[in-house]
Design a protein around this motif. Structure first.
Motif, mmCIF file in Angstrom:
data_model
loop_
_atom_site.group_PDB
_atom_site.id
_atom_site.type_symbol
_atom_site.label_atom_id
_atom_site.label_comp_id
_atom_site.label_asym_id
_atom_site.label_seq_id
_atom_site.Cartn_x
_atom_site.Cartn_y
_atom_site.Cartn_z
ATOM 1 N N LEU A 179 0.874 -1.188 0.110
ATOM 2 C CA LEU A 179 0.070 0.088 0.004
ATOM 3 C C LEU A 179 0.852 1.344 0.013
ATOM 4 N N GLU A 180 0.566 2.314 -0.814
ATOM 5 C CA GLU A 180 1.307 3.436 -0.978
ATOM 6 C C GLU A 180 0.349 4.600 -1.154
ATOM 7 N N GLY A 181 0.241 5.604 -0.429
ATOM 8 C CA GLY A 181 -0.522 6.882 -0.842
ATOM 9 C C GLY A 181 -1.727 6.742 -0.788
ATOM 10 N N CYS A 182 -2.576 6.016 0.133
ATOM 11 C CA CYS A 182 -3.846 5.349 -0.070
ATOM 12 C C CYS A 182 -4.531 5.651 1.185
ATOM 13 N N HIS A 183 -5.804 5.726 1.243
ATOM 14 C CA HIS A 183 -6.646 5.686 2.331
ATOM 15 C C HIS A 183 -7.769 4.478 2.281
ATOM 16 N N VAL A 184 -7.611 3.724 3.509
ATOM 17 C CA VAL A 184 -8.585 2.648 3.527
ATOM 18 C C VAL A 184 -9.404 2.832 4.711
ATOM 19 N N SER A 185 -10.842 2.925 4.449
ATOM 20 C CA SER A 185 -11.866 3.189 5.396
ATOM 21 C C SER A 185 -12.265 2.197 6.174
ATOM 22 N N ARG A 186 -12.950 2.379 7.109
ATOM 23 C CA ARG A 186 -13.581 1.266 8.085
ATOM 24 C C ARG A 186 -13.985 0.158 7.523
ATOM 25 N N GLY A 187 -13.778 -1.120 7.970
ATOM 26 C CA GLY A 187 -14.330 -2.314 7.706
ATOM 27 C C GLY A 187 -13.993 -2.680 6.433
ATOM 28 N N SER A 188 -13.061 -2.112 5.570
ATOM 29 C CA SER A 188 -12.702 -2.661 4.394
ATOM 30 C C SER A 188 -11.421 -3.794 4.270
ATOM 31 N N VAL A 189 -11.647 -4.625 3.232
ATOM 32 C CA VAL A 189 -10.638 -5.712 3.246
ATOM 33 C C VAL A 189 -9.932 -5.490 1.991
ATOM 34 N N VAL A 190 -8.538 -5.539 2.090
ATOM 35 C CA VAL A 190 -7.529 -5.659 0.975
ATOM 36 C C VAL A 190 -6.555 -6.738 0.988
ATOM 37 N N GLY A 191 -6.425 -7.416 -0.108
ATOM 38 C CA GLY A 191 -5.824 -8.682 -0.265
ATOM 39 C C GLY A 191 -6.440 -9.870 -0.270
ATOM 40 N N PRO A 192 -5.457 -11.087 -0.222
ATOM 41 C CA PRO A 192 -4.020 -10.984 -0.286
ATOM 42 C C PRO A 192 -3.381 -10.656 -1.627
ATOM 43 N N TYR A 193 -1.945 -10.434 -1.713
ATOM 44 C CA TYR A 193 -1.527 -9.879 -2.765
ATOM 45 C C TYR A 193 -2.284 -8.824 -3.564
ATOM 46 N N ALA A 194 -2.686 -7.565 -3.123
ATOM 47 C CA ALA A 194 -3.013 -6.638 -3.614
ATOM 48 C C ALA A 194 -2.046 -5.320 -3.729
ATOM 49 N N ARG A 195 -2.383 -4.691 -4.488
ATOM 50 C CA ARG A 195 -1.562 -3.254 -4.546
ATOM 51 C C ARG A 195 -2.275 -2.058 -4.784
ATOM 52 N N LEU A 196 -2.313 -1.265 -3.694
ATOM 53 C CA LEU A 196 -2.906 -0.031 -3.865
ATOM 54 C C LEU A 196 -2.052 1.182 -3.817
ATOM 55 N N ARG A 197 -2.086 1.815 -5.118
ATOM 56 C CA ARG A 197 -0.923 2.912 -5.360
ATOM 57 C C ARG A 197 -1.693 4.294 -4.913
ATOM 58 N N PRO A 198 -0.794 5.314 -5.082
ATOM 59 C CA PRO A 198 -1.051 6.606 -4.640
ATOM 60 C C PRO A 198 -2.605 6.978 -5.269
ATOM 61 N N GLY A 199 -3.302 7.707 -4.544
ATOM 62 C CA GLY A 199 -4.475 8.387 -4.942
ATOM 63 C C GLY A 199 -5.725 7.461 -4.887
ATOM 64 N N THR A 200 -5.398 6.115 -4.370
ATOM 65 C CA THR A 200 -6.562 5.247 -4.097
ATOM 66 C C THR A 200 -7.333 5.673 -2.702
#
Length: 450
Positions: free
Chosen positions: A297-318
């Motif tokens: 994860l880089e340059g991103c915002h993940v809100s309450r209750g969200s699930v990311v991955g496995p093997y995910a890539r969040l780039r800037p501005g997400t």
């Protein structure tokens, strides 16, 4: 209390074996200089003066990117720490308050330590930050009489008796601006190195019947970085502390030693971070989120209750809203994913807006770049994007619309419509069997000829 910072950042750092100025080497995604500036910024200084030398343009650019009001001054010749501090005089000529001197290659001085120094400054003219060293080595020694600091002796100029002292000098000093510069005017370079030592101001202050004392901190805070090995040590020290802080603040780390934080990572309580996750700069994760294994994860915002991955890539501005699902082998860049939306498998979403509760099927790609410019994809609420859909931006999918599996979308899809854009399937009776036999015969003939 009015405070100014002077941060010494002029050296090249020859032991780093690098053309990059030493203070611009990074720990946890932030330069050593930025770490030092962050420590001091908690004091809300009226002015911050960065003394640059080698690579001054690059050093100044980093300093002013962190604090646009930072004042950058140049030390043309490196003639010692006392000489370096004097370069800040013009920038503080009308400043009436306390000055704290920090070092761009000493990234871990804690804000509460600086608070303690300012508190001690109310009773003493000069305050030095000291530490008990497990191995005093070549550190300067603090010579005390009770609570009074009499002088600082550099190792190379010290006697055997002075070398036996374990209370060492960190280099961090606090004093009133006028007192500091008056004392520096009296410093000479009559020493083994022929340099103007900042540390000489203590002996000069005592000779003028000014008071000096020491505030002590843990040795780990004073870690300086002068080589690649020490840079790696600093990274390890930062990560160890960041992991402990995260867990102390209510974050669960399944395998702490495999999670890497940036200098500015924030993760809210009751979030879970699985093994082998990397947080680069600029990441905020709210409460009750889950970051699954091997995600970046880089340059991103993940809100309450969200699930990311496995093997995910969040780039800037997400930006992920609440209860978003981002699954395995998904990459998202410069995109907003609204509440309840899902991007679960093998997809790239770039320069896009995905509406609430929409489902992005496996293999979906927003084709956002035409070789010259980036273009935006807008997906409404309650949209179902079929697997293997190519969205050729700029394009908009209206609320409650659909795309058929394998569709290439090149024009807008109205609200409630379904887009189908694929070639019609044709089955050729017996063709596969005939082709396989042909290939087999060709292979057998080739084997005979060889």
């Amino acid at each position: 209390m009015t405070v100014a910072l002077i941060i010494l950042a002029a050296g090249k750092g020859t032991r780093m074996m690098s053309d990059i100025p030493k203070v611009l080497h990074e720990v946890a995604g932030g330069s050593l200089l930025v770490h030092a500036m962050m420590s001091g910024s908690n004091l809300e200084p009226e002015r911050t003066v960065v003394v640059a030398g080698y690579g001054a343009d690059a050093v100044g650019a980093v300093a002013q990117a962190f604090d646009e009001d930072a004042i950058v001054v140049i030390q043309q010749e490196q003639l010692g720490t006392g000489h370096a501090v004097l370069q800040a005089r013009a920038a503080l000529v009308d400043f009436d308050g306390d000055v704290i001197i920090l070092y761009g290659d000493t990234p871990f001085i804690q804000p509460e330590t600086l608070d303690a120094m300012l508190a001690a400054r109310k009773a003493s003219d000069v305050v030095v930050l000291g530490f008990k060293a497990a191995d005093p080595g070549r550190y300067g020694r603090l010579v005390m009489t009770g609570d009074t600091l009499e002088r600082i002796v550099e190792f190379k100029d010290s006697s055997n008796e002075e070398r036996a002292i374990s209370l060492c000098n960190s280099g961090v000093i606090a004093a009133r601006s006028d007192v500091l510069f008056d004392l520096l005017d009296a410093v000479s370079n009559d020493n083994a190195a022929g340099e103007y030592y900042l540390t000489d101001i203590i002996g000069i202050a005592r000779a003028k019947d000014l008071s000096a004392t020491v505030v002590r901190c843990d040795e780990a805070e004073t870690m300086g970085v002068n080589s690649r090995t020490e840079l790696a040590d600093a990274e390890a020290a930062f990560q160890g502390r960041a992991r402990k802080d995260a867990m102390a603040n209510g974050v669960s780390l399944r395998a702490p030693d495999t999670v890497y934080f940036s200098f500015d990572t924030y993760i809210g309580p009751d979030s879970m971070v699985e093994p082998n996750v990397v947080f680069a700069a600029g990441v905020t994760v709210e409460n009750n989120a889950t970051i699954r294994a091997f995600s970046h994860l880089e340059g991103c915002h993940v809100s309450r209750g969200s699930v990311v991955g496995p093997y995910a890539r969040l780039r800037p501005g997400t930006e992920l809203a609440e209860n978003v699902k981002v699954g395995n082998f998904v990459e998202i860049k410069n995109a907003v994913i609204e509440a309840g939306a899902k991007v679960n498998h093998l997809s790239y979403i770039g320069d896009a807006h995905v509406g609430e509760r929409s489902n992005i099927g496996a293999g979906t790609i927003t084709c956002n770049y035409d070789g010259v410019s980036k273009h935006r994809t807008t997906i409404g609420a309650d949209v179902f994007v079929g697997s293997n859909t190519m969205l050729v931006a700029p394009v908009t999918l209206g609320n409650e619309s659909m795309t058929a599996t394998g569709t290439i979308v090149t024009k807008n899809v109205p609200v409630g419509d379904m887009a189908v854009g694929r070639a019609r399937q044709e089955n050729k009776t017996g063709f596969a069997r005939r082709m396989q036999q042909k290939f087999k015969s060709s292979a057998e003939n080739a084997a005979k000829d060889s």
